[in-house]
Design a protein around this motif. Structure first.
Motif, PDB file in Angstrom:
ATOM      1  N   ALA A   8      23.943   3.632  99.688  1.00 38.77           N
ATOM      2  CA  ALA A   8      22.717   4.434  99.765  1.00 38.77           C
ATOM      3  C   ALA A   8      22.246   4.902  98.380  1.00 38.77           C
ATOM      4  N   LEU A   9      23.160   5.007  97.443  1.00 36.62           N
ATOM      5  CA  LEU A   9      22.835   5.516  96.110  1.00 36.62           C
ATOM      6  C   LEU A   9      22.778   4.405  95.056  1.00 36.62           C
ATOM      7  N   THR A  21      26.275  15.772  88.952  1.00 41.40           N
ATOM      8  CA  THR A  21      27.070  16.978  89.180  1.00 41.40           C
ATOM      9  C   THR A  21      27.289  17.082  90.685  1.00 41.40           C
ATOM     10  N   VAL A  22      28.559  17.181  91.077  1.00 36.84           N
ATOM     11  CA  VAL A  22      28.935  17.154  92.488  1.00 36.84           C
ATOM     12  C   VAL A  22      29.627  18.467  92.856  1.00 36.84           C
ATOM     13  N   THR A  23      29.247  19.035  93.998  1.00 37.99           N
ATOM     14  CA  THR A  23      29.833  20.269  94.509  1.00 37.99           C
ATOM     15  C   THR A  23      30.251  20.069  95.957  1.00 37.99           C
ATOM     16  N   VAL A  40      31.868  19.418  89.524  1.00 35.41           N
ATOM     17  CA  VAL A  40      32.369  18.465  88.545  1.00 35.41           C
ATOM     18  C   VAL A  40      31.230  17.508  88.188  1.00 35.41           C
ATOM     19  N   THR A  41      31.152  17.131  86.915  1.00 34.13           N
ATOM     20  CA  THR A  41      30.165  16.144  86.485  1.00 34.13           C
ATOM     21  C   THR A  41      30.889  14.820  86.295  1.00 34.13           C
ATOM     22  N   TYR A  77      24.866  16.895  95.472  1.00 36.07           N
ATOM     23  CA  TYR A  77      24.923  16.282  94.151  1.00 36.07           C
ATOM     24  C   TYR A  77      23.542  16.244  93.534  1.00 36.07           C
ATOM     25  N   ASN A  78      23.518  16.311  92.209  1.00 38.40           N
ATOM     26  CA  ASN A  78      22.288  16.237  91.446  1.00 38.40           C
ATOM     27  C   ASN A  78      22.510  15.371  90.228  1.00 38.40           C
TER      28      ASN A  78
END
Length: 79
Positions: A8-9, A21-23, A40-41, A77-78
């Motif tokens: 999907a990404l 950046t993932v949370t 975390v990046t 995530y961003n």
């Protein structure tokens, strides 16, 4: 810190080399309260074809944001 992008990404490799950046936002299995509250990046370095997730984190990256026993978590995530 590295990760692989799910179908999907991935976008034919357009996200390869990009930073995200993932949370952790919560559990996806019976492990209660897996999140550490940290983010975390990670750099996308691979494709994870057929993965049910959007981002497959390396063990080191996953351990920073969640209990490794959880295995699968919900994330935000961003880029």
């Amino acid at each position: 810190m590295i990760a692989a992008a799910g179908d999907a990404l991935w976008n034919n490799g357009a996200v390869c080399g990009k930073m995200f950046t993932v949370t952790c936002t919560g559990p996806r299995n019976p492990v209660p309260h897996p999140c550490t509250g940290k983010s975390v990046t990670v750099k996308i370095v691979d494709h994870c074809p057929g993965c049910p997730s959007t981002i497959d984190l390396s063990q080191e990256a996953f351990a920073l944001i969640a209990n490794p026993v959880a295995g699968i978590i919900n994330i935000d995530y961003n880029q």
